[in-house]
Design a protein around this motif. Structure first.
Motif, short mmCIF file in Angstrom:
data_model
loop_
_atom_site.label_atom_id
_atom_site.label_comp_id
_atom_site.label_asym_id
_atom_site.label_seq_id
_atom_site.Cartn_x
_atom_site.Cartn_y
_atom_site.Cartn_z
N LEU A 65 0.81 -1.22 0.00
CA LEU A 65 0.00 0.00 0.00
C LEU A 65 0.85 1.27 0.00
O LEU A 65 0.32 2.36 -0.23
N ARG A 66 2.15 1.11 0.25
CA ARG A 66 3.03 2.28 0.27
C ARG A 66 3.11 2.89 -1.13
O ARG A 66 3.30 2.21 -2.12
N GLY A 67 2.96 4.19 -1.18
CA GLY A 67 2.98 4.89 -2.46
C GLY A 67 1.62 5.00 -3.10
O GLY A 67 1.43 5.82 -4.01
N VAL A 117 -0.97 6.32 13.87
CA VAL A 117 -1.62 5.30 14.69
C VAL A 117 -2.92 4.85 14.04
O VAL A 117 -3.23 3.65 13.99
N GLU A 118 -3.70 5.78 13.49
CA GLU A 118 -4.95 5.42 12.83
C GLU A 118 -4.71 4.48 11.65
O GLU A 118 -5.41 3.46 11.50
N GLN A 119 -3.71 4.78 10.84
CA GLN A 119 -3.50 4.00 9.62
C GLN A 119 -2.78 2.68 9.90
O GLN A 119 -3.20 1.62 9.40
N ARG A 171 7.67 1.48 9.44
CA ARG A 171 7.52 0.05 9.18
C ARG A 171 8.06 -0.77 10.35
O ARG A 171 7.47 -1.78 10.75
N GLU A 172 9.17 -0.30 10.92
CA GLU A 172 9.76 -1.02 12.05
C GLU A 172 8.88 -0.93 13.29
O GLU A 172 8.78 -1.89 14.07
N TYR A 195 -5.46 -2.40 -5.90
CA TYR A 195 -6.09 -1.13 -5.55
C TYR A 195 -6.58 -0.45 -6.82
O TYR A 195 -5.78 -0.18 -7.75
N LEU A 196 -7.86 -0.19 -6.89
CA LEU A 196 -8.48 0.51 -8.01
C LEU A 196 -8.67 1.96 -7.60
O LEU A 196 -9.62 2.30 -6.88
#
Length: 549
Positions: A379-381, A467-469, A391-392, A495-496
């Motif tokens: 989902l990155r980008g 935190v939400e994502q 990510r860590e 992803y569309l």
């Protein structure tokens, strides 16, 4: 976390820092604020000190009734930090790494003070735990001394706490922090001038009782029949070495690195200093006014620790916490590949150590981490722009998300927050630990809400969005391992963008498996992803892997 002198849209990458970047490190201590400015030599790897600054601000002079930092002390600190920032910029520093220790850790208004530093100085200061302070002191000492694979204890006597560490040049074997410091002890125990025999006896007994546990931990970690050498850092110990050098040699050495002080000589100094009134101690050229005030208490800490350890001498190292901040920064930026390589995995080792301590099902945690990181990467980008450091944090939260079961199954996500927040993770600063704890807190049940104190008190809007994502990603990964048997082997995202629709193609570990419970659990929890990213989400089981689109 570091403050950039010239702000960028994102933190600079190692390749963007220049061939030999200049970095400043600031230690906001109980007695003093110290700064060191260094030029990094990545090819060695090493660093050269190009500037230093010190201000005795006495943050430890807290309100005796409330324990809060006083307005006068905070103003002194803010002015000193303004000077440090200006000096760092003048020296060409591109980034500043700053930490606060004992005084700010313990003060009820410590976090409010750090917020003032952000707003009034433009400097981010990380609040670190006692064990984390000890770890970075260890790194600093290793950057200036060769242990030759022999076991060494390190003692750092600060204004509010004393750190005692054991290591042999590789990873630390024992990290301790005890609430005995030269400023704290002087305020609490010394009310006569010179110190009376009764106050001296009480202080000596108190110090011995307080440091005994740390000494026992060091001895327990020391292999049987292994000789132990003692290294001393900090202004207190260097001041004692300066007094000894002047009295025994008539002059001071050009450097105190490697200078040795015998226990017998230290005991003579303690007896000499305890009989001198403050006004007389002030006349000693080796002691500043502030150091003269607290030197007796600091000397007693060193004396009692040496006796308990059975060490007949201490060797001085001029490098400590500030230099450890530099080494830690170099490690995190990939600028140390050979020497100290072991420290590069300190975060991962600490997370797994916490998992073992709280009896976490590590195989389940690793499966959740694999699914969460796969979602994060794909989902990155497209739906987020978070980087490797975030990510860590997600990985750590995935491994530890269920640690709250150690307390109770009911509301275990809330227990996970508490255990992570107060479990003493090493290698992470206070903000990062708070973020990991929040991510674990929201892997189930309620979504993040501002009425929740742990979420509301996150200092920035960006951190709340993180935190939400990322908690939504973690929640999805937990749902996809509902039975904790690794039923979902992998996933691919489609992803569309025009329809803002995300389709997860789930690949079962066994083709005969219908994964009905995992599909139900994901569908039940998909609203978190939908809310966090403003998308529609669906999932389907695909027996054969398909390429991500």
């Amino acid at each position: 976390m570091s403050t950039e002198i010239a702000p960028h849209a994102r933190p600079a990458l190692p390749s963007e820092l220049g061939p030999e970047p200049i970095l400043a490190a600031i230690d906001v201590g109980t007695n003093s604020i110290h700064m060191v400015v260094v030029q990094i030599r990545p090819d060695l790897p090493a660093f050269d000190i190009v500037g230093t600054e010190k201000a005795t601000v006495r943050l430890g002079d807290r309100d005796p009734a409330t324990g809060e930092l006083t307005e006068a002390a905070m103003e002194r600190a803010l002015q000193a930090l303004q000077r440090c920032r200006a000096i760092a910029a003048a020296r060409g520093a591109t980034q500043i790494v700053a930490v606060a220790t004992s005084a700010v850790r313990e003060a009820p208004n410590g976090r409010q003070f750090l917020e003032r530093v952000i707003h009034e100085v433009g400097l981010e200061v990380d609040l670190i735990s006692g064990p984390e302070e000890a770890r970075r002191i260890y790194l600093g000492v290793l950057s200036g001394m060769d242990f030759q694979q022999r076991h060494h204890a390190i003692i750092d006597i600060g204004g509010g706490s004393t750190e005692l560490i054991l290591g042999a040049g590789q990873e630390p074997l024992c990290l301790t922090s005890t609430k005995v410091g030269a400023v704290r002890l002087t305020q609490e125990f010394i009310h006569t001038d010179p110190i009376s025999p009764s106050e001296y006896t009480v202080l000596q007994a108190y110090v011995r009782g307080m440091v005994e546990r740390a000494v026992d931990e060091v001895k327990a970690a020391l292999p049987p029949n292994t000789p132990l050498r003692l290294i001393g850092t900090s202004g207190t110990i260097q001041a004692l070495a300066a007094l000894h050098a002047h009295q025994s040699q008539g002059s001071l050495p050009t450097t105190f690195n490697g200078y040795s002080l015998a226990l017998g000589d230290l005991q003579q100094l303690v007896q000499q200093l305890r009989r001198m009134p403050f006004a007389e101690r002030q006349t000693l050229p080796e002691l500043s006014e502030r150091r003269a005030e607290i030197i007796v208490a600091g000397a007693i800490v060193l004396q009692e620790t040496m006796q308990l350890l059975g060490c007949d001498r201490v060797t001085i190292c001029e490098r400590a916490l500030r230099e450890g901040l530099i080494v830690d920064w170099m490690l995190s930026h990939g600028l140390i590949e050979d020497k100290l390589r072991y420290q590069g995995s300190v975060r991962q080792r600490s997370v797994y150590n916490q998992a073992r301590k709280f009896r976490v099902d590590v195989s389940h945690g690793e499966q959740v981490a694999q699914l969460a990181l796969s979602l994060f990467d794909q989902l990155r980008g497209q739906l987020h722009q978070w980087g490797e450091s975030e990510r860590e944090l997600l990985w750590a939260a995935a491994i530890l998300h269920n640690c709250g079961h150690h307390i109770d199954h009911s509301s275990h996500h809330k227990h996970s927050y508490y255990l992570i927040r107060h479990g003493g993770l090493l290698g992470y600063n206070e903000t990062e630990i708070e973020l990991i704890a929040n991510l674990a807190r929201y892997h189930r049940k309620s979504l993040p809400k501002k009425k929740h104190e742990n979420f509301r008190t996150l200092p920035t809007k960006e951190q709340r969005r993180l935190v939400e994502q990322l908690s939504a990603i973690l929640r999805a990964a937990v749902a996809l391992d509902r039975r904790q048997v690794g039923a979902i082997a992998s996933l691919h995202c489609r992803y569309l963008a025009p329809q803002r629709q995300l389709l997860l193609q789930l690949h079962p570990a066994r083709t005969s498996e219908d994964c009905a419970l995992e599909l139900w659990s994901f569908d039940y929890n998909r609203h978190a992803l939908e809310a966090a990213f403003a998308i529609n989400v669906a999932a389907e089981l695909v027996p054969q892997p398909l390429s991500a689109v």
